[in-house]
Design a protein around this motif. Structure first.
Motif, PDB file in Angstrom:
ATOM      1  N   HIS A   1       0.819  -1.217   0.000  1.00  0.00           N
ATOM      2  CA  HIS A   1       0.000   0.000   0.000  1.00  0.00           C
ATOM      3  C   HIS A   1       0.853   1.268   0.000  1.00  0.00           C
ATOM      4  O   HIS A   1       0.498   2.266   0.632  1.00  0.00           O
ATOM      5  CB  HIS A   1      -0.958   0.008   1.197  1.00  0.00           C
ATOM      6  N   GLN A   2       1.946   1.240  -0.729  1.00  0.00           N
ATOM      7  CA  GLN A   2       2.815   2.410  -0.841  1.00  0.00           C
ATOM      8  C   GLN A   2       2.833   2.981  -2.264  1.00  0.00           C
ATOM      9  O   GLN A   2       3.734   3.734  -2.612  1.00  0.00           O
ATOM     10  CB  GLN A   2       4.241   2.044  -0.432  1.00  0.00           C
ATOM     11  N   GLY A   3       1.820   2.609  -3.067  1.00  0.00           N
ATOM     12  CA  GLY A   3       1.791   3.061  -4.457  1.00  0.00           C
ATOM     13  C   GLY A   3       1.219   4.456  -4.647  1.00  0.00           C
ATOM     14  O   GLY A   3       1.579   5.164  -5.571  1.00  0.00           O
TER      15      GLY A   3
ATOM     16  N   THR B   1       6.952   6.638  -0.721  1.00  0.00           N
ATOM     17  CA  THR B   1       7.253   7.643   0.303  1.00  0.00           C
ATOM     18  C   THR B   1       6.235   7.678   1.429  1.00  0.00           C
ATOM     19  O   THR B   1       6.458   8.351   2.437  1.00  0.00           O
ATOM     20  CB  THR B   1       7.328   9.040  -0.317  1.00  0.00           C
ATOM     21  N   SER B   2       5.110   6.983   1.283  1.00  0.00           N
ATOM     22  CA  SER B   2       4.066   7.037   2.301  1.00  0.00           C
ATOM     23  C   SER B   2       3.203   5.785   2.196  1.00  0.00           C
ATOM     24  O   SER B   2       3.472   4.884   1.392  1.00  0.00           O
ATOM     25  CB  SER B   2       3.214   8.301   2.136  1.00  0.00           C
TER      26      SER B   2
ATOM     27  N   PRO C   1       7.323  -6.368   8.325  1.00  0.00           N
ATOM     28  CA  PRO C   1       6.603  -5.089   8.485  1.00  0.00           C
ATOM     29  C   PRO C   1       7.242  -3.984   7.642  1.00  0.00           C
ATOM     30  O   PRO C   1       8.027  -3.172   8.134  1.00  0.00           O
ATOM     31  CB  PRO C   1       6.726  -4.814   9.986  1.00  0.00           C
ATOM     32  N   TRP C   2       6.878  -3.928   6.381  1.00  0.00           N
ATOM     33  CA  TRP C   2       7.544  -3.035   5.442  1.00  0.00           C
ATOM     34  C   TRP C   2       7.276  -1.562   5.697  1.00  0.00           C
ATOM     35  O   TRP C   2       8.115  -0.716   5.406  1.00  0.00           O
ATOM     36  CB  TRP C   2       7.124  -3.377   4.004  1.00  0.00           C
ATOM     37  N   THR C   3       6.096  -1.249   6.190  1.00  0.00           N
ATOM     38  CA  THR C   3       5.750   0.170   6.290  1.00  0.00           C
ATOM     39  C   THR C   3       4.865   0.446   7.500  1.00  0.00           C
ATOM     40  O   THR C   3       4.021  -0.378   7.867  1.00  0.00           O
ATOM     41  CB  THR C   3       5.017   0.637   5.011  1.00  0.00           C
ATOM     42  N   PRO C   4       5.057   1.621   8.151  1.00  0.00           N
ATOM     43  CA  PRO C   4       4.072   2.067   9.138  1.00  0.00           C
ATOM     44  C   PRO C   4       2.739   2.318   8.437  1.00  0.00           C
ATOM     45  O   PRO C   4       2.690   2.530   7.217  1.00  0.00           O
ATOM     46  CB  PRO C   4       4.666   3.379   9.672  1.00  0.00           C
ATOM     47  N   THR C   5       1.662   2.308   9.198  1.00  0.00           N
ATOM     48  CA  THR C   5       0.335   2.580   8.646  1.00  0.00           C
ATOM     49  C   THR C   5      -0.240   3.815   9.327  1.00  0.00           C
ATOM     50  O   THR C   5       0.460   4.535  10.038  1.00  0.00           O
ATOM     51  CB  THR C   5      -0.604   1.377   8.850  1.00  0.00           C
TER      52      THR C   5
ATOM     53  N   TYR D   1       2.479  -2.827   7.964  1.00  0.00           N
ATOM     54  CA  TYR D   1       1.894  -3.649   6.906  1.00  0.00           C
ATOM     55  C   TYR D   1       2.978  -4.411   6.170  1.00  0.00           C
ATOM     56  O   TYR D   1       4.055  -3.875   5.865  1.00  0.00           O
ATOM     57  CB  TYR D   1       1.107  -2.783   5.907  1.00  0.00           C
ATOM     58  N   GLY D   2       2.675  -5.715   5.911  1.00  0.00           N
ATOM     59  CA  GLY D   2       3.555  -6.560   5.125  1.00  0.00           C
ATOM     60  C   GLY D   2       3.028  -6.661   3.707  1.00  0.00           C
ATOM     61  O   GLY D   2       2.743  -5.654   3.067  1.00  0.00           O
TER      62      GLY D   2
END
Length: 345
Positions: A124-126, A164-165, A277-281, A288-289
């Protein structure tokens, strides 16, 4: 001695001897699903053994069909872990790379999406625009994944520069389903059936399309309106497969849970990638993985859509999983599942 051995074996194999206080607590937690309304199916697996496997209430109010362990619910966003697994299987096959640009596979995505990679869609970083916000208000034919691509193709911007987010994206997972089709040469629902569901013995699980097989033992979704339960089973986005179109039961999901402990389906590397855990949410407690939310030691995902509320919560280090599937619009079941897990930890 013979009695003691038999009792120990019974406890190990079926969880047939339970703590009375635990049973009372479980009944209290599940009371809202019991009775004459739409219900739920609950599974608690400890050390590979189902210690709770029950249906509550009704899967079909009009047909007076009780919910059971075989009842198939629309999983909504719990489906995302299967979409992610399909992508990881194709990466294992060498059919695609997670670092591929999404537009390599879907060239009609807008130029603004040129930098988005498959890896970023998975986490979900797209930055893709939410398709639910740009679908025409007068939509009368349910959207499919390819229709989502058509909507996104007409956008000219993103929410942020890719990578970036974080912004939860149902459209991103619809794009992943289309990438599965392009890379495999098969309809998404067929790829899931042939590569995931049938190999694991999930014989009643399917990504539902109207022209395909019917859903066996189907639960229908309901919402409470004016004090009465009204069937609210489908919306204009219910036919999008990649973000939420799978139907399954707690019995079949037990097989899925077992496969996540070894390499019978996904390699060790693929499972590590999914569970990283690739990214904070937008929740400071959650990262989120790939198709999984990660909170502390838990791997979990909820799924909410019109008439259905579902969750799977896994505690891999403790070999404990709670799966709660429901066919009603309220309550959201995550906290209930965590409370149930705490009874068995």
């Amino acid at each position: 001695m013979r009695f003691a051995v038999s009792l120990a074996l019974c406890v190990f194999l079926a969880g047939c001897v339970a703590s009375p206080s635990r049973d009372v607590a479980l009944d209290v937690l599940m009371k809202r699903y019991d009775g004459d309304g739409p219900g739920a199916s609950l599974l608690v697996i400890r050390d590979g053994v189902p210690v709770v496997r029950r249906g509550y209430g009704f899967a079909d109010l009009e047909g007076h069909v009780p919910a059971s362990p075989q009842t198939n619910y629309r999983l909504a966003s719990v489906s995302k872990q299967f979409t992610a697994a399909a992508i990881l299987l194709l990466a294992q096959d060498g059919k695609l790379s997670l670092d591929d640009r999404a537009r390599r596979w879907l060239p009609t995505l807008p130029a603004a999406a040129d930098a988005i990679t498959i890896r970023q869609l998975l986490s979900h970083q797209g930055g893709l625009i939410d398709y639910e916000d740009i679908m025409p208000a007068d939509t009368r034919v349910p959207l499919r994944d390819r229709d989502v691509l058509g909507l996104l193709a007409r956008t000219d911007h993103l929410y942020f520069t890719p990578g970036t987010s974080y912004r939860y994206s149902n459209g991103g997972y619809a794009m992943l389903a289309l990438i599965v089709e392009k890379a495999s040469g098969k309809p998404f629902q067929d790829f899931l059936r042939e590569r995931i569901f049938l190999p694991l013995g999930m014989t009643n699980t399917l990504a539902y399309v109207r022209e395909g097989p019917a859903v066996a033992h189907r639960a229908f979704g309901y919402s409470k309106e004016g004090g009465h339960w009204v069937r609210t089973d489908q919306s204009m986005t219910s036919s999008v497969l990649g973000d939420g179109g799978i139907y399954s039961s707690i019995d079949d999901l037990a097989r899925w849970d077992a496969a996540l402990y070894d390499d019978r389906l996904l390699s060790d590397a693929s499972r590590r990638a999914a569970f990283t855990p690739w990214t904070p949410t937008d929740d400071p407690m959650v990262r989120y993985g790939y198709g999984w939310r990660i909170t502390g030691e838990t791997l979990w995902h909820s799924g909410e859509t019109i008439g259905f509320r579902n969750v799977i919560v896994r505690y891999p280090r403790s070999h404990l999983t709670v799966i709660l599937l429901t066919n009603r619009n309220d309550p959201e079941p995550y906290k209930t599942a965590v409370h149930i897990a705490n009874l068995y930890l």
